[in-house]
Design an enzyme around this catalytic site. Sequence first.
Site, PDB file in Angstrom:
ATOM      1  N   SER A  89      43.596  42.090  39.464  1.00 13.84           N
ATOM      2  CA  SER A  89      42.294  42.838  39.268  1.00 13.84           C
ATOM      3  C   SER A  89      41.057  42.325  39.023  1.00 13.84           C
ATOM      4  O   SER A  89      40.405  41.419  39.754  1.00 13.84           O
ATOM      5  CB  SER A  89      42.589  43.678  37.993  1.00 13.84           C
ATOM      6  OG  SER A  89      41.867  44.906  37.786  1.00 13.84           O
ATOM      7  N   ASP A 120      45.324  48.999  41.837  1.00 14.63           N
ATOM      8  CA  ASP A 120      45.314  47.853  40.761  1.00 14.63           C
ATOM      9  C   ASP A 120      46.875  47.179  40.699  1.00 14.63           C
ATOM     10  O   ASP A 120      47.684  47.814  40.694  1.00 14.63           O
ATOM     11  CB  ASP A 120      44.945  48.288  39.634  1.00 14.63           C
ATOM     12  CG  ASP A 120      44.596  47.141  38.647  1.00 14.63           C
ATOM     13  OD1 ASP A 120      45.493  46.552  38.364  1.00 14.63           O
ATOM     14  OD2 ASP A 120      43.568  47.102  38.387  1.00 14.63           O
TER      15      ASP A 120
END
Length: 748
Positions: A67, A213
């Site tokens: 991320s 993610d």
Amino acid sequence: MRPLFIIAMCWSLFSTLPNLAQNEPTPHRPKIGLALSGGGAKGLAHVGVLKVLEAMNIPIDYVAGTSMGAVVGGLYAAGLSAPEIEAALGGIDWSDALTDTPNRLVLNYRRKQDKQRYILDLQMGIRGAKLLTPQGFRSGHKLTLDLLARTMSVAHIEHFDDLPIPFRAVATDIEEGSMVVLDSGSLAHAIRASAAIPGVLSPISIDGCLLVDGGMTRNLPIDIVREMGADIVIAVDISDPLVTRDKLNSFLSITNQAVGMLSRLNVEEVLDLADILITPSIEGLGLLDFLNLDETIRRGENLPTQTLYKLQRLSLPPTTWHQWRDQVESKRLPTPILAQITIEGPSAVHHRFIENRIDLKIGEPIDVDILLANLIAIHGLGDFEDVRFGVQYLTPAQPGEPPQAILVLTLREKSWGPNYFHFGFNMGGDLRDDDLFGLLLNTTMTRINRLGAEWRNDVELGRVNRLFTEFYQPLTYTGPLFAAPALDLSNFTLPLLIGDETLTDVTINSFTASLDLGYQMDTWGEFRVGLERGKVRTELGTDLVEDILIDSGLFRLDDASFSLGKWQAQLAIDRLDKSNFPSRGAAFNLRYQDVRESLGADDNYRKLESTLDVFKSWSRHTLFASLDVGHNLNTTLPNYDLFTAGGLLSFSGYRTNQLSGQYLGVARLGYYQRIRSLPAAFGRGLYLGGWVESGNLWADRDQIKLDDLRHAVTAIIGADTILGPMYLAYGLAEKDRGSVYLSLGTQF
């Protein structure tokens, strides 16, 4: 002879010592890996940690990130230094980068109109009887473009092991729920996939996998950087720990615990694999709190003494450190020379529309800032879900020269287009009025033909009931010339006021047909000239004494139906940076109408009206000024087409359209301050301010005097919300006329 031989041998020995020292192998040092966790805006603390590592001359041989850790780690792996990453991320307007729409200043005028008419950024497509939506609330398109630009110097590298620093990005296959470790391909798209928060940023498709993610499967990739070959792993964890039961005392705390549970558990699985664990203090920082970048980075730099002591043993001598750093930077290519532009991807948008919006010149270095602005403007056409670019490097003509490259633009149309459904609404106003609600339903068909025609259809319900349709036809590929036939059918009711007293309601019905020819000035505005024919009919809510109405100068009872016939011209300039609470720029609108009996009208008259708004800001403070002017050009306006004023944004304190006349002149000076930001899910900011107004409307030119001015003052609390601007205001005019206003919604 023996002494001479000994001297010669000594000389030979000493003369070879420098070479022996030069050829002596460098003592083996352990390979150091860096694992960076996800955590949204809190991940900017990773930049602070990198600054500490560089200040301590600690080399990094492997990087893996998830991320925001992938964003920072990927840029570091691309060869950027910590200060360069700080400048790059600090130069991003994150509230803008995480929205799909480009900056308003790069939109053409038609798209600027759309931006202030419709609520939310969510655009729905129409296919048959179905409504289609994007896969994510935001595509993160501008963030992707920025990552592509920042990593262009290593775009020629296919495998991430060949980057200046070997790198891995962690993502999650949303279809199978499994971890995906990205080790090749486009570095920018790998970073973007790792940061695709479900429901916030749309997924990225790579090698047939739909990726989101990586925090759901491996939020701190210690094991991955260890598998890359690291002997020592430095792990930086900025994820939130799970809280105890005594702190789970609200809906929000329980929701946060549930959301963070998966990522936290997979972090704790690998913590024991780290040799040095760094946990910057990120208390009080939010997941989307990008405005506090400096503070977040500072917290990453503020490491405990015990941690600094552990890191100290990894430091290199300055000379060795600079040699390592030079080797990293040597793998970055200089800015390439543009050799050719190619456009890939099927599209209903003709390539000539795209080519005309690229300002780069063949034979000159690729200016990244110009390229980004051009691509954002192309995305702002509204036709594409994704606009990507890549560079294909060619062999330089001579060693040492900047490489030549082909710029490849890849266009992907919106999967939910090209026909769209929008809606807008507004509510409130003067709390004394009865009609406080309006709803707009719109369908827009785009790219109907190769020239880019659009067909817009509006249905308004509420305070105004209206049907409107316009066919907008560009006449050339470059787009400036257009034709726009339209039909407009409307019905609305206004209070008929004498002074401050409401006598009755007046219902106005109208039907018009028009044909305009125009010139669109790209991002500046447009000019239109055209003909309009139609009918207007007024109906009074009750029978009244005729002389009262005649004396009021409002309506003629002897002719309640009027024919319209006119030609008109309109110039609109819009250079405001935002539709709601602008901070800079100006907007100007000038409209001329020539109503003639020869064109089918019941009256002969001319009318000129204009508005000017100017905004200027310093930090959170904004000053603005505006001027509204109207003139009958020495004719007599009929009482159904007078200039009017009154209401929140025009002589607050008076009722809506309470004032009318043959001439209009109103000046306004105001100020507002952004007192705080709003969470991204709710809007942009909260404002406090107000303005003063001075002017009047006059029935006769001789009455226009400075001693015959009306004055009003307004105080507001406002918010720029995802549903449009919201105002809570109080307006006060002379004779203690006061009104309270509450409004929310868009302008249409």
